[in-house]
Every structure is written in C-alpha cells, then in structure tokens.
Design an enzyme around this catalytic site. Structure first.
Site, PDB file in Angstrom:
ATOM      1  N   GLU A  10       0.825 -24.174   8.411  1.00  0.00           N
ATOM      2  CA  GLU A  10      -0.182 -24.218   9.487  1.00  0.00           C
ATOM      3  C   GLU A  10       0.219 -25.220  10.572  1.00  0.00           C
ATOM      4  O   GLU A  10       0.008 -24.982  11.762  1.00  0.00           O
ATOM      5  CB  GLU A  10      -1.546 -24.569   8.887  1.00  0.00           C
ATOM      6  CG  GLU A  10      -2.118 -23.393   8.076  1.00  0.00           C
ATOM      7  CD  GLU A  10      -3.296 -23.765   7.204  1.00  0.00           C
ATOM      8  OE1 GLU A  10      -3.304 -24.899   6.652  1.00  0.00           O
ATOM      9  OE2 GLU A  10      -4.218 -22.940   7.064  1.00  0.00           O
TER      10      GLU A  10
ATOM     11  N   GLU B 289      -2.336 -21.139  -0.972  1.00  0.00           N
ATOM     12  CA  GLU B 289      -3.580 -21.775  -1.410  1.00  0.00           C
ATOM     13  C   GLU B 289      -4.326 -20.967  -2.454  1.00  0.00           C
ATOM     14  O   GLU B 289      -4.993 -21.516  -3.327  1.00  0.00           O
ATOM     15  CB  GLU B 289      -4.505 -22.019  -0.205  1.00  0.00           C
ATOM     16  CG  GLU B 289      -4.009 -23.054   0.795  1.00  0.00           C
ATOM     17  CD  GLU B 289      -3.140 -22.479   1.905  1.00  0.00           C
ATOM     18  OE1 GLU B 289      -2.573 -21.375   1.735  1.00  0.00           O
ATOM     19  OE2 GLU B 289      -3.024 -23.142   2.956  1.00  0.00           O
TER      20      GLU B 289
ATOM     21  N   ALA C  16      -1.119 -29.473   2.143  1.00  0.00           N
ATOM     22  CA  ALA C  16      -1.976 -30.654   1.998  1.00  0.00           C
ATOM     23  C   ALA C  16      -1.697 -31.288   0.643  1.00  0.00           C
ATOM     24  O   ALA C  16      -1.255 -30.612  -0.291  1.00  0.00           O
ATOM     25  CB  ALA C  16      -3.432 -30.240   2.109  1.00  0.00           C
TER      26      ALA C  16
ATOM     27  N   GLY D  97      -0.825 -26.098   4.472  1.00  0.00           N
ATOM     28  CA  GLY D  97      -0.998 -26.904   5.678  1.00  0.00           C
ATOM     29  C   GLY D  97       0.323 -27.162   6.399  1.00  0.00           C
ATOM     30  O   GLY D  97       0.344 -27.384   7.613  1.00  0.00           O
TER      31      GLY D  97
HETATM   32  N1  DAK Z   1       0.594 -31.953  -2.899  1.00  0.00           N
HETATM   33  C1  DAK Z   1       0.943 -33.019  -3.634  1.00  0.00           C
HETATM   34  N2  DAK Z   1       2.149 -33.144  -4.216  1.00  0.00           N
HETATM   35  C2  DAK Z   1       3.034 -32.152  -4.065  1.00  0.00           C
HETATM   36  C3  DAK Z   1       2.730 -30.997  -3.307  1.00  0.00           C
HETATM   37  C4  DAK Z   1       1.445 -30.913  -2.699  1.00  0.00           C
HETATM   38  N3  DAK Z   1       1.079 -29.890  -1.919  1.00  0.00           N
HETATM   39  N4  DAK Z   1       3.799 -30.172  -3.352  1.00  0.00           N
HETATM   40  C5  DAK Z   1       4.732 -30.790  -4.088  1.00  0.00           C
HETATM   41  N5  DAK Z   1       4.275 -31.979  -4.521  1.00  0.00           N
HETATM   42  C6  DAK Z   1       4.970 -32.962  -5.362  1.00  0.00           C
HETATM   43  C7  DAK Z   1       4.982 -32.521  -6.816  1.00  0.00           C
HETATM   44  O1  DAK Z   1       3.758 -32.859  -7.456  1.00  0.00           O
HETATM   45  C8  DAK Z   1       6.155 -33.290  -7.352  1.00  0.00           C
HETATM   46  O2  DAK Z   1       5.774 -34.629  -7.552  1.00  0.00           O
HETATM   47  P1  DAK Z   1       6.106 -35.414  -8.937  1.00  0.00           P
HETATM   48  O3  DAK Z   1       5.573 -34.556 -10.013  1.00  0.00           O
HETATM   49  O4  DAK Z   1       7.621 -35.495  -8.926  1.00  0.00           O
HETATM   50  O5  DAK Z   1       5.430 -36.722  -8.782  1.00  0.00           O
HETATM   51  C9  DAK Z   1       7.134 -33.254  -6.183  1.00  0.00           C
HETATM   52  O6  DAK Z   1       6.348 -33.016  -5.028  1.00  0.00           O
HETATM   53  C10 DAK Z   1       8.157 -32.144  -6.301  1.00  0.00           C
HETATM   54  O7  DAK Z   1       7.463 -30.929  -6.514  1.00  0.00           O
HETATM   55  P2  DAK Z   1       7.842 -29.896  -7.668  1.00  0.00           P
HETATM   56  O8  DAK Z   1       8.362 -30.611  -8.876  1.00  0.00           O
HETATM   57  O9  DAK Z   1       6.696 -28.979  -7.864  1.00  0.00           O
HETATM   58  O10 DAK Z   1       9.091 -29.136  -6.995  1.00  0.00           O
HETATM   59  P3  DAK Z   1       9.515 -27.617  -7.161  1.00  0.00           P
HETATM   60  O11 DAK Z   1      10.809 -27.512  -6.399  1.00  0.00           O
HETATM   61  O12 DAK Z   1       9.519 -27.192  -8.595  1.00  0.00           O
HETATM   62  O13 DAK Z   1       8.401 -26.738  -6.407  1.00  0.00           O
HETATM   63  C11 DAK Z   1       6.910 -26.196  -4.586  1.00  0.00           C
HETATM   64  C12 DAK Z   1       8.215 -26.890  -5.019  1.00  0.00           C
HETATM   65  C13 DAK Z   1       6.686 -26.560  -3.098  1.00  0.00           C
HETATM   66  C14 DAK Z   1       7.066 -24.669  -4.703  1.00  0.00           C
HETATM   67  C15 DAK Z   1       5.726 -26.685  -5.471  1.00  0.00           C
HETATM   68  O14 DAK Z   1       5.735 -28.097  -5.460  1.00  0.00           O
HETATM   69  C16 DAK Z   1       4.395 -26.203  -4.998  1.00  0.00           C
HETATM   70  O15 DAK Z   1       3.993 -25.060  -5.288  1.00  0.00           O
HETATM   71  N6  DAK Z   1       3.652 -27.081  -4.315  1.00  0.00           N
HETATM   72  C17 DAK Z   1       2.271 -26.800  -3.890  1.00  0.00           C
HETATM   73  C18 DAK Z   1       2.246 -25.800  -2.724  1.00  0.00           C
HETATM   74  C19 DAK Z   1       0.822 -25.490  -2.309  1.00  0.00           C
HETATM   75  O16 DAK Z   1       0.016 -24.912  -3.075  1.00  0.00           O
HETATM   76  N7  DAK Z   1       0.500 -25.844  -1.081  1.00  0.00           N
HETATM   77  C20 DAK Z   1      -0.831 -25.567  -0.496  1.00  0.00           C
HETATM   78  C21 DAK Z   1      -1.745 -26.771  -0.686  1.00  0.00           C
HETATM   79  S1  DAK Z   1      -3.380 -26.539  -0.044  1.00  0.00           S
HETATM   80  C22 DAK Z   1      -7.393 -28.395   6.360  1.00  0.00           C
HETATM   81  C23 DAK Z   1      -6.106 -28.846   6.552  1.00  0.00           C
HETATM   82  C24 DAK Z   1      -5.090 -28.472   5.686  1.00  0.00           C
HETATM   83  C25 DAK Z   1      -5.370 -27.663   4.592  1.00  0.00           C
HETATM   84  C26 DAK Z   1      -6.653 -27.205   4.409  1.00  0.00           C
HETATM   85  C27 DAK Z   1      -7.671 -27.579   5.269  1.00  0.00           C
HETATM   86  N8  DAK Z   1      -8.422 -28.787   7.248  1.00  0.00           N
HETATM   87  C28 DAK Z   1      -8.059 -29.572   8.457  1.00  0.00           C
HETATM   88  C29 DAK Z   1      -9.724 -28.306   7.069  1.00  0.00           C
HETATM   89  C30 DAK Z   1      -4.257 -27.320   3.715  1.00  0.00           C
HETATM   90  C31 DAK Z   1      -4.372 -26.984   2.420  1.00  0.00           C
HETATM   91  C32 DAK Z   1      -3.159 -26.822   1.620  1.00  0.00           C
HETATM   92  O17 DAK Z   1      -2.046 -26.909   2.105  1.00  0.00           O
END
Ligand code: DAK
Length: 261
Positions: A115, A135, A65, A112
């Site tokens: 998922e 997460e 997400a 997400g």
């Molecule tokens: N959200 C927003 N931006 C993101 C992002 C994310 N999840 N993942 C990556 N980006 C963006 C980064 O901010 C960066 O943008 P700029 O800084 O260049 O503007 C760009 O993508 C490249 O990312 P990185 O510079 O971080 O690239 P790396 O190769 O160093 O790292 C990475 C890649 C995927 C390991 C890292 O970006 C990362 O850890 N990302 C976050 C992963 C994460 O924590 N995902 C879980 C999010 S919570 C629901 C539905 C869905 C959900 C919940 C409820 N309902 C229907 C109730 C879901 C929740 C989630 O997914």
C-alpha cells in the site's frame, strides 16, 4: 533529521528515505509510519529537493504493518483513536505531497508495504520484487488503500484474486498488470531509481507539480474534466519563466537552466 526506523539523505535534488528495520523485514510499526510521514513532509518543504524516493534497500521493501505491534488492538481503539493513532501518518503525507515520490521496491512489498508503494507516484521494481495483500491470511483485510489502489492499478479481476487469496505476484506479473513502471536488475535498483529521480528533479519544479496533478486527475476525474484541467494547466505553464527558458534553450541548441519559477 534524526530517525529511529528510517535513514534519510538528500543528494543532487533527490530526497531518499530508506526504511530501516531489517530484523523485522521493515514491518511498518507506528514509529516508522510516523517517521516516514515526517520525512516526506520535510522533503516537501525543502527547496533543495525536487523528487523523493522511498525504498527498503536491496533485500525487502516492507512486509506490511507490524503484526506483533497490532495483534492486541481492538475495534473501539482502532476506530475511536484512528489507527495508527497519529495525526500525520505516512499515507496521509505521501497522498498530500505535491513533489513526485518514486517507490523503489526490492523483495517483499506486502500488505501495508504494498500500500505504501502504491501510494507513491510510480513504482520501479527490482526483479526480486513480490507484491501482495496477504492480510486475509491473518484474519483481516487491507486498510491503507489495498482494495482501492490495487483495483485501480490492475483491474478488478486480479485485485479481487490477490486480496481474496493473499497470493503474491512477482515483478514480471506486476509490470504486465500495470502496477509497476519498469523492472530493473536488483543490483541496479538504487542507481536506476536515483537516475530517474534526478532527471525529474532537474526539470522545472512547478511544471513537474502540474504534470503530477494532471496525471492524477486521470485516475479520479472523468475524461472531459481531465482534458479541461490539462488544457488549463498547459496554458498556465506559459506563465513560468522556466517555460520561456526551456523553449529559448531549444531554439538556441543549448541545455535549459531552470530556476523553478
Ligand atoms: N510484522 C512483524 N514482523 C514481521 C512481519 C510483519 N508484518 N513480517 C515479517 N516479520 C518478522 C518475522 O516475525 C521474523 O522475525 P523473528 O521471528 O526473526 O523475530 C522476521 O521478520 C523474518 O520473517 P520470517 O521468518 O517470517 O521470514 P520468511 O522469509 O520465512 O517469510 C514473509 C517472509 C514476508 C513471507 C513472512 O514474514 C510474512 O508472511 N510476513 C507477514 C506478511 C503479512 O501478513 N503482511 C500484512 C500485515 S497486515 C492501516 C495501515 C496499514 C495496514 C492496515 C491499516 N491504516 C492506516 C488504517 C496494514 C496492514 C498489514 O500490512
């Protein structure tokens, strides 16, 4: 169909949805969540489509997400308006779809993103794929099926470890654990997923739908209920012209021409 965050096309009976927010690693913002739902619903209604593919393209499936969009939300809003605040999100549309949906995953499928892939009927993974529920690292937990579908797919031990640590698993580990149906070289992902979807789309559509329903029964029902359902659905296929055609074609040593009825 005109979309902001995805691309869609129909080719030889296959409806393809490509997530398209490359600068944000295809992070699932509310617009993308809504648009994927709309595209799935549209393909579900489209008689030219027999199977769907959801993919993020060659580099990344989806990094979860959109954290930047989500970070200022509060519990009252999430709960009372039911995040992501839209009637029809991608998870609901994918869950409701009766036509098969293949997730073609390259690179990260996190949170997400993982998922969404797991909500599809099966996952074909590129050798570059990485799956995880990270997460916990940002102080929250899976919210769209991560604790449930991952556990059903890979068992409690691995699901618990992945959800509690946020560790990612690569394509090989995911295949061994039963999360993905097979691994292909990254450069062949689109072609292999398309070939698979086209094969499915070429079969009798009502039979395809029954098979999907029966396999899904095995996930949720007990064995005796599942077996009974399978027996009834098997019998029901004999009401289809496609069943007569398929068996006649076999006996006559020719290719069947299914009419999807
Ligand atoms: N959200 C927003 N931006 C993101 C992002 C994310 N999840 N993942 C990556 N980006 C963006 C980064 O901010 C960066 O943008 P700029 O800084 O260049 O503007 C760009 O993508 C490249 O990312 P990185 O510079 O971080 O690239 P790396 O190769 O160093 O790292 C990475 C890649 C995927 C390991 C890292 O970006 C990362 O850890 N990302 C976050 C992963 C994460 O924590 N995902 C879980 C999010 S919570 C629901 C539905 C869905 C959900 C919940 C409820 N309902 C229907 C109730 C879901 C929740 C989630 O997914």
């Amino acid at each position: 169909m005109n979309f902001e965050t995805i691309q869609v096309e129909v080719n030889q009976g296959v409806g393809i949805i490509t997530l398209n927010r490359p600068k944000a690693m295809n992070a699932l913002n509310v617009t993308l969540t809504r648009e994927v739902g709309e595209a799935v619903d549209a393909f579900e209604r489209d008689d030219n489509v027999g199977c769907m593919i959801i993919t993020g393209g060659e580099q990344v499936f989806a990094a979860g997400a959109d954290i930047k969009e989500m970070k200022d939300q509060n519990f009252v809003d999430l709960y009372s308006r039911d995040f992501p605040y839209i009637q029809r999100d991608c998870w609901r549309a994918i869950d409701d779809a009766r036509k098969p949906i293949i997730a073609a995953v390259a690179g990260f499928a996190l949170g997400g993103g993982c998922e969404m892939a797991m909500a599809c009927d099966f996952i074909i993974a590129a050798d570059s794929a990485k799956f995880g529920q990270p997460e916990i690292g940002i102080g929250t937990m899976p919210g769209a099926g991560g604790t449930q579908r991952l556990t059903k797919a890979v068992g409690k031990a691995k699901a618990m470890e992945l959800c509690l640590t946020g560790r990612m698993m690569d394509a090989e580990e995911a295949e061994k654990a039963g999360l993905v149906s097979r691994i292909v070289p990254a450069a062949e992902l689109a072609e292999q997923a398309f070939k698979t979807a086209r094969k499915i789309a070429g079969h009798s559509r009502p039979v395809v739908m029954l098979v999907k329903e029966a396999v899904n029964m095995a996930v949720d029902a007990d064995l005796q209920d599942g077996l009974k359902f399978e027996r009834r659905t098997f019998e029901a296929t004999f009401a289809f012209e496609d069943c007569k055609e398929g068996m006649a074609a076999f006996a006559e040593k020719r290719k069947p021409e299914f009419k999807h009825c």
